[in-house]
Design a protein around this motif. Structure first.
Motif, mmCIF file in Angstrom:
data_model
loop_
_atom_site.group_PDB
_atom_site.id
_atom_site.type_symbol
_atom_site.label_atom_id
_atom_site.label_comp_id
_atom_site.label_asym_id
_atom_site.label_seq_id
_atom_site.Cartn_x
_atom_site.Cartn_y
_atom_site.Cartn_z
ATOM 1 N N VAL A 252 21.909 9.829 -19.641
ATOM 2 C CA VAL A 252 21.451 10.080 -18.510
ATOM 3 C C VAL A 252 20.488 11.346 -18.072
ATOM 4 C CG1 VAL A 252 22.574 10.977 -15.852
ATOM 5 C CG2 VAL A 252 24.162 9.433 -17.299
ATOM 6 N N ALA A 253 20.649 12.815 -18.276
ATOM 7 C CA ALA A 253 19.969 13.700 -18.666
ATOM 8 C C ALA A 253 18.808 13.062 -18.443
ATOM 9 C CB ALA A 253 21.013 14.596 -19.176
ATOM 10 N N ARG A 254 18.687 12.698 -20.052
ATOM 11 C CA ARG A 254 17.436 13.141 -20.677
ATOM 12 C C ARG A 254 16.696 11.794 -19.900
ATOM 13 N NH1 ARG A 254 16.573 9.992 -25.969
ATOM 14 N NH2 ARG A 254 17.459 8.364 -25.322
ATOM 15 N N VAL A 255 17.189 11.201 -18.842
ATOM 16 C CA VAL A 255 16.516 10.174 -18.109
ATOM 17 C C VAL A 255 15.904 10.509 -17.053
ATOM 18 C CG1 VAL A 255 16.610 7.926 -16.548
ATOM 19 C CG2 VAL A 255 17.912 7.651 -18.970
ATOM 20 N N VAL A 256 16.955 11.415 -16.468
ATOM 21 C CA VAL A 256 16.819 12.129 -15.218
ATOM 22 C C VAL A 256 15.373 13.598 -15.096
ATOM 23 C CG1 VAL A 256 17.775 14.563 -13.323
ATOM 24 C CG2 VAL A 256 19.458 11.743 -14.265
ATOM 25 N N ARG A 257 15.782 14.057 -16.949
ATOM 26 C CA ARG A 257 14.537 15.100 -16.607
ATOM 27 C C ARG A 257 13.297 14.899 -16.946
ATOM 28 N NH1 ARG A 257 11.836 16.304 -21.567
ATOM 29 N NH2 ARG A 257 11.318 17.921 -21.404
ATOM 30 N N SER A 258 12.847 13.704 -17.838
ATOM 31 C CA SER A 258 11.947 13.129 -17.275
ATOM 32 C C SER A 258 11.045 12.169 -16.194
ATOM 33 C CB SER A 258 11.961 11.859 -18.791
ATOM 34 O OG SER A 258 12.515 10.919 -18.275
ATOM 35 N N VAL B 190 26.962 12.691 -12.528
ATOM 36 C CA VAL B 190 26.582 13.984 -11.768
ATOM 37 C C VAL B 190 25.940 14.844 -12.450
ATOM 38 C CG1 VAL B 190 27.972 16.061 -10.616
ATOM 39 C CG2 VAL B 190 28.245 13.663 -9.862
ATOM 40 N N ILE B 191 27.228 15.129 -14.064
ATOM 41 C CA ILE B 191 26.362 16.174 -15.124
ATOM 42 C C ILE B 191 25.704 15.785 -15.251
ATOM 43 C CG2 ILE B 191 27.297 17.048 -17.090
ATOM 44 C CD1 ILE B 191 30.054 15.904 -17.311
ATOM 45 N N GLY B 192 24.992 15.095 -16.190
ATOM 46 C CA GLY B 192 23.642 14.304 -16.340
ATOM 47 C C GLY B 192 22.423 15.067 -15.670
ATOM 48 N N LEU C 61 23.065 17.078 -12.852
ATOM 49 C CA LEU C 61 22.719 18.527 -12.822
ATOM 50 C C LEU C 61 22.192 19.066 -14.118
ATOM 51 C CD1 LEU C 61 26.031 19.817 -11.687
ATOM 52 C CD2 LEU C 61 24.466 20.413 -10.836
ATOM 53 N N ILE C 62 22.373 18.346 -14.977
ATOM 54 C CA ILE C 62 21.309 19.219 -16.068
ATOM 55 C C ILE C 62 20.006 18.757 -16.287
ATOM 56 C CG2 ILE C 62 21.944 18.832 -18.989
ATOM 57 C CD1 ILE C 62 24.044 19.812 -18.645
ATOM 58 N N GLY C 63 20.163 17.546 -15.970
ATOM 59 C CA GLY C 63 18.759 17.458 -16.212
ATOM 60 C C GLY C 63 17.684 17.525 -15.720
ATOM 61 N N VAL C 64 18.443 17.942 -14.362
ATOM 62 C CA VAL C 64 16.934 18.336 -12.800
ATOM 63 C C VAL C 64 16.882 19.911 -14.024
ATOM 64 C CG1 VAL C 64 16.941 19.452 -10.649
ATOM 65 C CG2 VAL C 64 17.730 16.720 -11.112
ATOM 66 N N SER C 65 18.156 20.471 -13.986
ATOM 67 C CA SER C 65 18.101 22.047 -13.932
ATOM 68 C C SER C 65 16.742 22.280 -15.047
ATOM 69 C CB SER C 65 19.590 22.697 -14.380
ATOM 70 O OG SER C 65 20.342 22.767 -13.509
ATOM 71 N N ALA C 66 17.289 21.272 -16.498
ATOM 72 C CA ALA C 66 15.800 22.011 -17.543
ATOM 73 C C ALA C 66 14.879 20.957 -17.214
ATOM 74 C CB ALA C 66 16.086 20.294 -18.909
ATOM 75 N N ALA C 67 14.354 20.622 -15.538
ATOM 76 C CA ALA C 67 12.783 20.600 -15.588
ATOM 77 C C ALA C 67 12.877 21.047 -14.641
ATOM 78 C CB ALA C 67 12.839 18.387 -14.495
ATOM 79 N N TYR C 68 13.173 21.740 -13.974
ATOM 80 C CA TYR C 68 12.715 22.480 -13.004
ATOM 81 C C TYR C 68 12.628 24.005 -13.720
ATOM 82 C CZ TYR C 68 12.266 24.991 -8.369
ATOM 83 O OH TYR C 68 11.653 25.321 -6.770
ATOM 84 N N PHE C 69 13.901 24.412 -14.157
ATOM 85 C CA PHE C 69 14.097 26.113 -14.529
ATOM 86 C C PHE C 69 13.654 25.836 -16.527
ATOM 87 C CE2 PHE C 69 17.883 25.356 -11.272
ATOM 88 C CZ PHE C 69 17.351 26.751 -10.284
ATOM 89 N N ARG C 70 12.346 26.532 -16.712
ATOM 90 C CA ARG C 70 11.724 26.219 -17.289
ATOM 91 C C ARG C 70 12.357 27.278 -18.869
ATOM 92 N NH1 ARG C 70 6.531 23.784 -17.113
ATOM 93 N NH2 ARG C 70 7.652 21.590 -15.854
ATOM 94 N N ARG C 71 13.075 28.199 -18.373
ATOM 95 C CA ARG C 71 13.847 28.679 -19.166
ATOM 96 C C ARG C 71 14.592 27.386 -20.377
ATOM 97 N NH1 ARG C 71 15.276 33.438 -17.285
ATOM 98 N NH2 ARG C 71 14.415 32.405 -15.022
#
Lengths: 317, 284
Positions: free
Chosen positions: B159-165, B98-100, B102-112
């Motif tokens: 998880v965050a890294r995998v989700v982000r990419s 869940v944390i990963g 949230l963080i992964g998707v936010s990093a990918a969607y919100f560029r800042r």
């Protein structure tokens, strides 16, 4: 030079992050560090005095600045239980952990390269299948289980190696060195077994890719012997990603060392951590983490710079 | 495989090719059996507690896995250990996912947010996690809940890294821009377009994170940070270490070790089989 500077800055940032995270975790978690040193039924007066003694009554910001300042001077605080500086406790232990992890890494690489080459050159054959399946299994092993198994079979049952400690205390000179190596075999082998799978599998994949490159076809068509093509041309390029794996697996290696040292009563940082857990000696636990994080950062820096020397492309990007 | 395959959805095709892989199916069966053992523990063996008459007995018909130094049945310990080990593994993994996510998707969607979150993930991944988990678990005090939270707290960056990419590949797609143009809110776009796209990767991640969490739990419990009132596979090994049984009573350590190996190996093989099944296009 700029490349090394960047990596250095990154290493320092990681270290600052590690230090800051531990500082705030220790202060903000519910457990009262004073309770750990004293009787839970102590008077309020005594509690406040203890807090003042450890400097825990000052504002968090002041404590943080002070903590960073002390760290820069190599001061990690006092051990709760042994009343000696944490730095002294840990520096006695550090060489053993370095010997253990470094030897495990060297042996892993020495075994991993030929096994990876074997799997890649025999790709899809039964040798390759066996190596792959063993590699996956080895990655699923629990470090203490491996350690206990080796200890039981090669230490207790066959009696080939000692099952605890790091050296015979009454041995001197060359005999002491031999005894040290003798004690090192089982802990080192335990770490090698859990690391090897990752190296072999990466080696195999990258070497198979490298063997499909144009320069390999060219070398083959020029009539270079197949052995030379693999070992001289393809392997050199396949080694680069393996260097990255070495950097990435450092964290696992350190964790593995903590567990292995516990089993073999090996007097390194890991064993110190195990003892500190039993005594709730938080400054030692905190110092051990900071020290191990620093070791990982330095080792990563070395791998990065080595990679840069081996591969000029990295330096420019 | 020609006429029929065309009509199948990707999910059905994955399932069909997964079923043909004996290693994958075998692993799934092993995992189901372990889960059943965890759920039905009270029906299989009584909770191991107190002192027994037969101390340090090797495996026999009465005690399948032998007994420990205070006469407790090791089989019962392993069965009840399945419960805690799997409960901690699964709950830590769910929390980390869940944390990963949230963080992964936010990093990918919100560029800042991408750079700061990326640095945070990189930094967390380059630290030795076990000593850090030991410190936090020791401070927070030993309990099953502490273990699950601590493990999750240090497992999400992977998880965050995998989700982000994966999410990075979806954000530039035309349908995301289209959704923005028609005035879809960020939350709606993330929920409707980004999440469905990253779920397949998360599937593999759940399995691998769970097995890593089980290993982490075993490691922490082995070092004495487990819940003193319950059994886990790591706790059994810890007690064996403390009573000095490591070098003498092989049965006290072999069976919990095999249980850990069985669980981690079957999760690894399951995720390999699932990945192979999903990539059937470029496979055989």
């Amino acid at each position: 030079m700029r490349f090394i500077g960047l990596r250095l800055a990154r290493g320092l940032l990681t270290l600052w992050f590690a230090v800051t995270v531990t500082f705030f975790l220790v202060r903000l978690l519910p457990g009262d560090p004073v309770l750990a040193v004293a009787d839970p039924n102590m008077t309020e007066e005594l509690r406040l005095k203890l807090l003042a003694d450890f400097g825990l009554d000052r504002p968090l910001g002041v404590q943080y600045i002070d903590y960073l300042g002390q760290l820069l001077q190599g001061n990690l605080g006092m051990s709760f239980r042994q009343s000696i500086p944490v730095t002294t406790v840990l520096m006695d232990r550090l060489p053993w952990t370095l010997i253990l992890t470094a030897s495990a890494m060297v042996v892993t690489i020495l075994l991993g390269i030929p096994l990876g080459v074997l799997a890649a050159t025999k790709a899809k054959g039964w040798v390759d299948r066996v190596i792959q399946l063993t590699g996956v299994t080895a990655q699923s092993l629990f470090v203490p289980s491996v350690g206990i198994f080796l200890m039981y079979v090669m230490g207790v049952w066959l009696g080939w190696f000692p099952i605890g400690g790091a050296v015979d205390l009454d041995a001197t000179g060359f005999a002491a060195t031999l005894s040290m190596l003798h004690h090192l075999v089982l802990p080192c082998l335990s770490l090698v077994l859990i690391q090897l799978g990752g190296y072999v599998l990466t080696m195999r994949t990258t070497l198979i890719d490298a063997l499909g490159e144009d320069y390999v076809s060219l070398a083959k068509s020029k009539g270079v012997r197949p052995g030379t093509v693999v070992w001289k041309h393809a392997l050199r390029n396949a080694l680069l990603p393996t260097t990255t794996i070495a950097g990435l697996q450092l964290g696992t290696l350190v964790g593995g060392a903590v567990l292995t040292e516990t089993i073999y009563a090996y007097p390194g940082i890991g064993r110190a951590i195990y003892e500190a857990v039993g005594q709730l000696d938080f400054p030692v636990l905190q110092g051990a983490f900071v020290l191990l994080a620093a070791a990982v950062v330095v080792a990563n820096l070395i791998t990065d710079v080595a990679y840069g020397i081996l591969d000029p492309r990295v330096r420019t990007s | 495989m020609t006429a029929v395959a065309v009509d199948l959805t990707p999910r059905q095709r994955t399932w069909t090719s997964f079923r043909r892989n004996p290693l994958g199916v075998g692993s799934a069966i092993v995992l189901i059996l372990l889960a059943l053992t965890a759920i039905c523990a009270p029906l299989i063996a009584p909770f191991p507690e107190g002192y027994g008459a037969d101390t340090s007995q090797p495996p026999s018909a009465a005690h399948w896995f032998g007994t420990d130094d205070i006469g407790q049945d090791v089989f019962a310990q392993v069965v009840w250990g399945t419960r805690v080990s799997m409960a901690v593994g699964v709950s830590a993994s769910v929390l980390a996912i869940v944390i990963g996510l949230l963080i992964g998707v936010s990093a990918a969607y919100f560029r800042r947010l991408d750079t700061p979150l990326g640095v945070l993930v990189d930094l967390s991944l380059s630290l030795p996690v076990l000593p850090l988990m030991i410190l936090v678990a020791a401070l927070a005090g030993p309990s099953v809940r502490t273990l699950a939270v601590v493990i999750a707290l240090f497992s999400w960056p992977e998880v965050a890294r995998v989700v982000r990419s994966q999410a990075m590949a979806i954000v530039p797609m035309p349908f995301v821009s289209a959704a923005k143009v028609v005035g879809g809110s960020s939350l709606w776009i993330v929920r409707k377009h980004l999440l469905p796209g990253v779920i397949p990767v998360v599937g593999v991640s759940v399995v691998l994170t769970t097995s890593r969490a089980v290993l982490a739990e075993a490691g922490l419990s082995f070092l004495g940070l487990g819940d003193p009132n319950s059994w886990s596979w790591g706790t059994i090994l810890h007690k064996a270490q403390q009573s000095g049984a490591l070098a003498s009573a092989w049965w006290t350590t072999l069976f919990p070790s095999l249980a850990i190996l069985l669980l981690v190996l079957s999760t690894t093989l399951l995720s390999v089989a699932y990945n192979d099944a999903r990539n059937h296009r470029n496979g055989s």
